[in-house]
Write a protein that holds these residues in place. Structure first.
Motif, PDB file in Angstrom:
ATOM      1  N   LEU A  55      -6.999   5.929   4.303  1.00 17.41           N
ATOM      2  CA  LEU A  55      -7.158   4.581   4.846  1.00 17.41           C
ATOM      3  C   LEU A  55      -6.158   4.315   5.962  1.00 17.41           C
ATOM      4  O   LEU A  55      -6.512   3.835   7.040  1.00 17.41           O
ATOM      5  CB  LEU A  55      -7.025   3.525   3.746  1.00 17.41           C
ATOM      6  CG  LEU A  55      -8.111   3.532   2.674  1.00 17.41           C
ATOM      7  CD1 LEU A  55      -7.877   2.392   1.688  1.00 17.41           C
ATOM      8  CD2 LEU A  55      -9.495   3.436   3.278  1.00 17.41           C
ATOM      9  N   TRP A  56      -4.892   4.623   5.724  1.00 23.88           N
ATOM     10  CA  TRP A  56      -3.842   4.362   6.707  1.00 23.88           C
ATOM     11  C   TRP A  56      -4.118   5.103   8.014  1.00 23.88           C
ATOM     12  O   TRP A  56      -4.009   4.529   9.099  1.00 23.88           O
ATOM     13  CB  TRP A  56      -2.482   4.763   6.129  1.00 23.88           C
ATOM     14  CG  TRP A  56      -1.359   4.610   7.092  1.00 23.88           C
ATOM     15  CD1 TRP A  56      -0.685   3.465   7.391  1.00 23.88           C
ATOM     16  CD2 TRP A  56      -0.785   5.642   7.891  1.00 23.88           C
ATOM     17  NE1 TRP A  56       0.275   3.727   8.332  1.00 23.88           N
ATOM     18  CE2 TRP A  56       0.230   5.052   8.662  1.00 23.88           C
ATOM     19  CE3 TRP A  56      -1.041   7.008   8.036  1.00 23.88           C
ATOM     20  CZ2 TRP A  56       1.003   5.778   9.561  1.00 23.88           C
ATOM     21  CZ3 TRP A  56      -0.279   7.735   8.933  1.00 23.88           C
ATOM     22  CH2 TRP A  56       0.732   7.121   9.683  1.00 23.88           C
ATOM     23  N   ALA A  57      -4.501   6.370   7.923  1.00 24.36           N
ATOM     24  CA  ALA A  57      -4.725   7.174   9.129  1.00 24.36           C
ATOM     25  C   ALA A  57      -5.905   6.668   9.955  1.00 24.36           C
ATOM     26  O   ALA A  57      -5.919   6.831  11.173  1.00 24.36           O
ATOM     27  CB  ALA A  57      -4.936   8.640   8.755  1.00 24.36           C
ATOM     28  N   THR A  58      -6.879   6.054   9.316  1.00 23.60           N
ATOM     29  CA  THR A  58      -8.076   5.619  10.034  1.00 23.60           C
ATOM     30  C   THR A  58      -8.049   4.146  10.425  1.00 23.60           C
ATOM     31  O   THR A  58      -8.935   3.698  11.154  1.00 23.60           O
ATOM     32  CB  THR A  58      -9.349   5.904   9.207  1.00 23.60           C
ATOM     33  OG1 THR A  58      -9.271   5.221   7.951  1.00 23.60           O
ATOM     34  CG2 THR A  58      -9.530   7.397   8.978  1.00 23.60           C
ATOM     35  N   MET A  59      -7.053   3.394   9.986  1.00 23.57           N
ATOM     36  CA  MET A  59      -6.953   1.971  10.343  1.00 23.57           C
ATOM     37  C   MET A  59      -6.662   1.817  11.832  1.00 23.57           C
ATOM     38  O   MET A  59      -5.770   2.470  12.365  1.00 23.57           O
ATOM     39  CB  MET A  59      -5.840   1.283   9.553  1.00 23.57           C
ATOM     40  CG  MET A  59      -6.181   0.991   8.136  1.00 23.57           C
ATOM     41  SD  MET A  59      -4.770   0.214   7.300  1.00 23.57           S
ATOM     42  CE  MET A  59      -5.588  -0.438   5.859  1.00 23.57           C
ATOM     43  N   GLN A  60      -7.398   0.926  12.485  1.00 20.64           N
ATOM     44  CA  GLN A  60      -7.187   0.685  13.912  1.00 20.64           C
ATOM     45  C   GLN A  60      -5.922  -0.135  14.167  1.00 20.64           C
ATOM     46  O   GLN A  60      -5.176   0.170  15.077  1.00 20.64           O
ATOM     47  CB  GLN A  60      -8.415   0.000  14.517  1.00 20.64           C
ATOM     48  CG  GLN A  60      -9.623   0.905  14.529  1.00 20.64           C
ATOM     49  CD  GLN A  60      -9.342   2.213  15.254  1.00 20.64           C
ATOM     50  OE1 GLN A  60      -9.170   2.211  16.472  1.00 20.64           O
ATOM     51  NE2 GLN A  60      -9.276   3.316  14.539  1.00 20.64           N
ATOM     52  N   ASP A  61      -5.685  -1.173  13.419  1.00 23.35           N
ATOM     53  CA  ASP A  61      -4.454  -1.983  13.523  1.00 23.35           C
ATOM     54  C   ASP A  61      -3.748  -1.843  12.195  1.00 23.35           C
ATOM     55  O   ASP A  61      -3.922  -2.669  11.299  1.00 23.35           O
ATOM     56  CB  ASP A  61      -4.800  -3.446  13.805  1.00 23.35           C
ATOM     57  CG  ASP A  61      -5.461  -3.616  15.151  1.00 23.35           C
ATOM     58  OD1 ASP A  61      -4.948  -3.067  16.134  1.00 23.35           O
ATOM     59  OD2 ASP A  61      -6.506  -4.295  15.213  1.00 23.35           O
ATOM     60  N   ARG A  62      -2.946  -0.798  12.071  1.00 22.00           N
ATOM     61  CA  ARG A  62      -2.435  -0.480  10.750  1.00 22.00           C
ATOM     62  C   ARG A  62      -1.014  -0.982  10.515  1.00 22.00           C
ATOM     63  O   ARG A  62      -0.154  -0.858  11.371  1.00 22.00           O
ATOM     64  CB  ARG A  62      -2.529   1.010  10.489  1.00 22.00           C
ATOM     65  CG  ARG A  62      -1.722   1.887  11.404  1.00 22.00           C
ATOM     66  CD  ARG A  62      -2.025   3.342  11.103  1.00 22.00           C
ATOM     67  NE  ARG A  62      -1.269   4.218  11.974  1.00 22.00           N
ATOM     68  CZ  ARG A  62      -1.553   5.478  12.169  1.00 22.00           C
ATOM     69  NH1 ARG A  62      -2.583   6.020  11.560  1.00 22.00           N
ATOM     70  NH2 ARG A  62      -0.815   6.205  12.958  1.00 22.00           N
ATOM     71  N   PRO A  63      -0.823  -1.515   9.309  1.00 20.71           N
ATOM     72  CA  PRO A  63       0.535  -1.830   8.879  1.00 20.71           C
ATOM     73  C   PRO A  63       1.240  -0.530   8.481  1.00 20.71           C
ATOM     74  O   PRO A  63       0.647   0.550   8.571  1.00 20.71           O
ATOM     75  CB  PRO A  63       0.312  -2.736   7.664  1.00 20.71           C
ATOM     76  CG  PRO A  63      -1.050  -2.398   7.170  1.00 20.71           C
ATOM     77  CD  PRO A  63      -1.826  -1.876   8.341  1.00 20.71           C
ATOM     78  N   ASP A  64       2.479  -0.633   8.033  1.00 23.28           N
ATOM     79  CA  ASP A  64       3.159   0.600   7.642  1.00 23.28           C
ATOM     80  C   ASP A  64       2.525   1.166   6.367  1.00 23.28           C
ATOM     81  O   ASP A  64       1.825   0.479   5.635  1.00 23.28           O
ATOM     82  CB  ASP A  64       4.676   0.416   7.503  1.00 23.28           C
ATOM     83  CG  ASP A  64       5.086  -0.508   6.369  1.00 23.28           C
ATOM     84  OD1 ASP A  64       4.572  -0.361   5.252  1.00 23.28           O
ATOM     85  OD2 ASP A  64       5.941  -1.371   6.601  1.00 23.28           O
ATOM     86  N   PHE A  65       2.773   2.443   6.146  1.00 19.77           N
ATOM     87  CA  PHE A  65       2.122   3.182   5.068  1.00 19.77           C
ATOM     88  C   PHE A  65       2.369   2.548   3.698  1.00 19.77           C
ATOM     89  O   PHE A  65       1.450   2.404   2.894  1.00 19.77           O
ATOM     90  CB  PHE A  65       2.596   4.640   5.086  1.00 19.77           C
ATOM     91  CG  PHE A  65       1.940   5.491   4.048  1.00 19.77           C
ATOM     92  CD1 PHE A  65       0.617   5.856   4.167  1.00 19.77           C
ATOM     93  CD2 PHE A  65       2.650   5.924   2.949  1.00 19.77           C
ATOM     94  CE1 PHE A  65      -0.004   6.642   3.206  1.00 19.77           C
ATOM     95  CE2 PHE A  65       2.046   6.714   1.978  1.00 19.77           C
ATOM     96  CZ  PHE A  65       0.718   7.074   2.111  1.00 19.77           C
ATOM     97  N   GLU A  66       3.598   2.162   3.425  1.00 16.94           N
ATOM     98  CA  GLU A  66       3.921   1.571   2.124  1.00 16.94           C
ATOM     99  C   GLU A  66       3.145   0.270   1.903  1.00 16.94           C
ATOM    100  O   GLU A  66       2.670   0.002   0.805  1.00 16.94           O
ATOM    101  CB  GLU A  66       5.422   1.309   2.005  1.00 16.94           C
ATOM    102  CG  GLU A  66       5.811   0.831   0.621  1.00 16.94           C
ATOM    103  CD  GLU A  66       7.310   0.692   0.435  1.00 16.94           C
ATOM    104  OE1 GLU A  66       7.705  -0.130  -0.411  1.00 16.94           O
ATOM    105  OE2 GLU A  66       8.083   1.393   1.123  1.00 16.94           O
TER     106      GLU A  66
END
Length: 104
Positions: A55-66
């Motif tokens: 999910l994190w890798a594919t998010m366009q506007d991503r928050p931090d991983f945690e």
């Protein structure tokens, strides 16, 4: 799922998930080959770590991983696993309908 994008709402915010080449390279760097991940997901053996990375890798506007991990835990894994299934399907089929061997 619309074409090559998947939409997922976490913590009240809608995220566009797009399995770009770069995103998939990040996933494979962290988790290994995409076909093995797909098999693992199909067998019901995918865990929080794999779901969060995909999910994190594919998010366009991503928050931090945690933060992504925390949002997944708040929403529950079932909703997120459904989005991961759709992302993996796009990767395997290019976003089109899968063609079975011997069919055209």
């Amino acid at each position: 799922m619309a074409g090559r994008d998947v939409r997922l709402t976490l913590a009240g915010q809608e995220y566009v998930l797009r399995p770009t080449f770069q995103a998939i390279m990040e996933v494979e760097e962290r988790l290994g080959g995409l076909l093995a991940l797909t098999t693992k997901a199909a067998d019901g053996e995918i865990g929080l770590r794999e779901v969060a990375v995909i999910l994190w890798a594919t998010m366009q506007d991503r928050p931090d991983f945690e933060q992504v991990g925390k949002m997944i835990m708040e929403e529950g894994l079932v909703k997120s696993i459904s989005a991961v299934r759709d992302i993996l399907a796009i990767c395997l089929t290019g976003g089109g309908e899968p063609v079975l061997p011997g069919k055209s």
